[in-house]
Write an enzyme that holds these catalytic residues in place. Structure first.
Site, mmCIF file in Angstrom:
data_model
loop_
_atom_site.group_PDB
_atom_site.id
_atom_site.type_symbol
_atom_site.label_atom_id
_atom_site.label_comp_id
_atom_site.label_asym_id
_atom_site.label_seq_id
_atom_site.Cartn_x
_atom_site.Cartn_y
_atom_site.Cartn_z
ATOM 1 N N SER A 70 54.939 76.355 -29.531
ATOM 2 C CA SER A 70 53.982 77.391 -29.930
ATOM 3 C C SER A 70 54.011 78.599 -28.995
ATOM 4 C CB SER A 70 52.565 76.819 -29.986
ATOM 5 O OG SER A 70 52.135 76.384 -28.716
ATOM 6 N N LYS A 114 42.811 77.192 -29.112
ATOM 7 C CA LYS A 114 43.499 78.270 -28.400
ATOM 8 C C LYS A 114 42.696 79.568 -28.433
ATOM 9 C CE LYS A 114 48.116 76.378 -29.248
ATOM 10 N NZ LYS A 114 49.361 76.493 -30.011
#
Length: 746
Positions: free
Chosen positions: A616, A659
């Site tokens: 990611s 996140k």
């Protein structure tokens, strides 16, 4: 959702929610009567698969009456191989009691019969007849001896003849005649002894015959009654014949006085007349209901039975009455449920289970000399485990696919439809009634639905991990009681969720404190070349949270290519290493079509001491790399997540909510005055289920979410420059690196 005031007004949930595929698979698996069609139920913990399995098997077991009682009995031919008898459910206990009662009655009736006047008279008559005949023989030989001048006398050595006249022996003329007569009489005495012995044997046989007749008169009516009762069971009929023969052979034990009966016979001989009710399905709970057995500790003995034993004079001693059943025996005619992670701890159990399924018979594995007869089995095995174990077994165990053809796969998410939202409300209603919780208001249920969506990680999905939802219900009920509310409302649910996070957030708080004190360097102001804020997710048990990570890239001329510093020191997982290598593919296609790619690029997650994995951050790494090559600075007030492919497309990532919230938390502590935001893949938009605080900040324009599909979009957001301009600068640097390298090579 259908409007209501609180969950007491709606019908509690009575079905499995959001698992239609699994329900259909389970139904077909239970309907197929084939030993190969056993069932494997897979799914994440908390999806309710265990509860569903037991409830479904319980319903399926109703009105089924194929299960039996099973008994082990003594084998009169070979006592080391006990015989198993299957009987109609409930008849096993009757059979056991009938045999016990038979022996009890015989002990009384046979003793009474042999102590009766008629028996004594008949026995005495036989003995008297023997004595009369014996006396007649003795009289005859005595008379004959006297005629020969000898008298009959008994001694320690038997019958002897001695002269009636002692002087007769001294008479010389008659000496020859004397010894001749003596030898004749001695021969006759020997013959007499044999005749008397024959008479004794004949008398004994007559007494035994008399005893047999008396015993049969007592025994046969009982045996006939039992034979008639169990006429439909050939093995019982055969057993009754054998027990009748054995009792007649040892009839003397039945009329002995207790003080005369030896301890050996009392404790050992009569054991053979017992019945070991091995599997008893006669209890009320099994009336019109097949057994459903759950084995939580599937050791070989727990599954397949054992024989208990005693230590006797330094040796092991056991018998058929000490044979104990296992779960497989108890589940015969019904279903056996085993948790896969438990049975794999016992390799022997797993192999033996497959063998039983294949052969359709089972015995009891003993450590002693007895070998019980096999039981025929007909049952359904239901394994509960994870998808991971299922895949391993399917790949590496050749027999697994043969015997477990039905795969029931529980999903951890379901569509967020009105029907399923209402189903969540019904689930809340059911749990309130079941666990004596306060009912939830409509708004409280809406908050539960939102929490379920958050667990699913998709705006258009709901979670089926009902154990996690159940935890919130219990804790929200507790907060409602502290406030003395009649119902659980929205604030109670929100507090339960927030306090739960707070209890688990120690590591997150420590990391935020490290950033605040400047121990961990994360800049959120200004711009820097080759530096970017990436976003990662950390998992601590069941708790996960987002954490900003500073990624730096430095470049120079050379031929090492892209160097993943984490990989060089064995701190990079395989997926992260793959993501870094993809950067080389992107550079090759976009920057090295006209000249060879020659550079050294060093990528590092700063202050990372625990390793890194996942792809990611590959987007953030690429943006920092392009920044280093172009010497165009990147904004530090915007964090980045998203993986890339070699063509520059931005791909979805996991943990998007954590996140975003992790970077927001840092920015919020520093004041939301610097146009903070996060770049995410556009296709992750549906996964955004942010908390209220972040949503409010976004709506107020204090925090931004940038949704992108291509690398070019991210570069333009982070640099405020057109991508082509940044690309040209990077190309110039790469060209210069190539020229330097060519010069060195020359």
């Amino acid at each position: 959702m259908l409007k209501y005031n609180n969950t007491s007004e709606i019908e509690p949930l009575k079905k499995t929610l959001g698992q239609q595929r699994a329900v259909e698979a389970m139904e077909i698996g239970l309907s197929i009567d084939n030993p190969a069609y056993n069932i494997y139920v897979a799914g994440d913990a908390g999806t309710g698969k265990g509860t569903y399995v037991l409830e479904t098997l319980g319903k399926n077991a109703k009105n089924k009456n194929t299960h039996k009682d099973w008994c082990y009995v003594y084998n009169f031919v070979d006592q080391r191989e006990p015989i198993i008898i299957g009987l109609k459910r409930g008849l096993g206990r009757e059979f056991k009691n009938d045999i016990e009662k038979l022996i009890e009655n015989l002990l009384d009736e046979i003793k009474d019969a042999f102590e009766s006047e008629d028996f004594e008279l008949a026995k005495n008559q036989l003995i008297e007849d023997y004595e009369i005949e014996k006396e007649e023989l003795l009289k005859r030989i005595k008379k004959y001896g006297e005629e020969k001048g000898f008298k009959l006398k008994s001694s320690k050595v038997g019958i002897v003849f001695v002269p009636m006249d002692e002087e007769q022996e001294e008479s010389e003329p008659s000496e020859i005649e004397f010894y001749k007569s003596k030898r004749e009489l001695e021969s006759m005495a020997i013959q007499l002894i044999y005749k008397i012995k024959d008479l004794e044997e004949a008398a004994k046989k007559e007494v035994i015959r008399l005893e047999d007749e008396i015993a049969k008169l007592v025994l046969e009516p009982h045996i006939e009654i039992l034979t008639e009762k169990y006429k439909d069971y050939p093995k019982v009929i055969e057993y009754l014949k054998k027990i009748e023969i054995d009792i007649l052979e040892y009839i003397y034990l039945f009329y002995m006085e207790e003080d005369e009966l030896k301890e050996k016979y009392d404790k050992e001989h009569f054991i053979r007349y017992r019945v070991n009710l091995f599997v008893d399905n006669g209890a009320e709970e099994y009336k019109d209901k097949a057994p459903v057995v759950v084995e939580t500790n599937p050791t070989p003995s727990n599954l397949f039975g054992k024989a208990e034993y005693d230590y006797y004079n330094g040796s092991i001693k056991t018998d058929f009455t000490k044979i104990m059943p296992g779960s497989v025996h108890k589940a015969n005619g019904g279903c056996l449920v085993i948790y896969m992670d438990q049975i794999l701890r016992y390799a022997t159990s797993w192999d033996m289970l497959k063998r039983v399924i294949k052969s359709k018979k089972i015995s009891v594995e003993t450590q002693t000399c007895i070998k019980p007869e096999h039981m025929a089995v007909d049952f359904k095995v239901v394994l509960i485990g994870s998808n991971y174990i299922y895949n391993l077994l399917y790949k590496y165990d050749n027999e697994f696919a043969k015997y477990f053809k039905i795969f029931v796969d529980f999903d951890n998410i379901m569509d967020k439809t009105e029907e399923n939202e209402y189903g969540v409300a019904q689930f809340v209603s059911y749990q309130c009634d079941k666990n004596n919780l306060k009912h939830f208001t409509y708004d409280a249920v809406q908050e539960i639905v939102k929490y379920s969506t958050r667990l699913a990680g998709d705006k258009y999905k709901l979670s089926t991990e009902f154990n996690k939802i159940m935890e919130i219900l219990i804790e929200a009920d507790a907060y409602s009681k502290l406030r003395d509310n009649k119902y659980v409302d929205r604030e109670d649910v929100k507090k339960a969720i927030s306090q739960r996070r707070k209890r688990l957030s120690k590591i997150e708080d420590k990391m935020e404190e490290s950033i605040k004190k400047g121990f961990t360097l994360i800049e959120t102001e200004g711009s820097k070349v080759g530096v970017i804020n990436g976003l990662s997710v950390l998992n601590v048990g069941e708790y996960s949270f987002g954490k900003p990570s500073r990624i730096t890239v430095t470049t120079s001329h050379g031929n090492k290519g892209i160097v993943n510093i984490e990989r060089e020191v064995d701190m990079s997982g395989s997926i992260h290493s793959k993501g870094v290598m993809i950067l080389g593919g992107y550079l090759a296609e976009n920057f090295a079509q006209k000249f060879p790619l020659s550079l050294n690029a060093y990528i590092c997650f700063e202050q990372n001491y625990g390793g890194v994995d996942g792809d990611s951050a590959s987007g953030a790494e690429l943006y920092a790399l392009i920044s280093s090559l172009s010497e165009v600075p990147l904004k530090q007030n915007i964090a980045v997540t998203g993986s890339i492919n070699q063509k520059g497309d931005i791909q979805v990532v996991g943990g998007i909510n954590e996140k975003v919230e992790g970077f927001y938390s840092l920015c919020n502590k520093r004041g939301l005055e610097n146009d903070y935001g996060v770049i995410i893949p556009k296709n992750n938009k549906r996964n955004l289920v942010l908390n209220d605080e972040v949503n409010e900040a976004i709506e107020a324009g204090k925090f931004k979410i940038y949704e992108i599909e291509r690398v070019e979009e991210a570069i333009e957001i982070l640099t405020d420059k057109p991508f082509d301009e940044v690309k040209k600068l990077a190309e110039y640097k790469l060209f210069s690196f190539s020229e330097i390298q060519n010069t060195k090579n020359k």
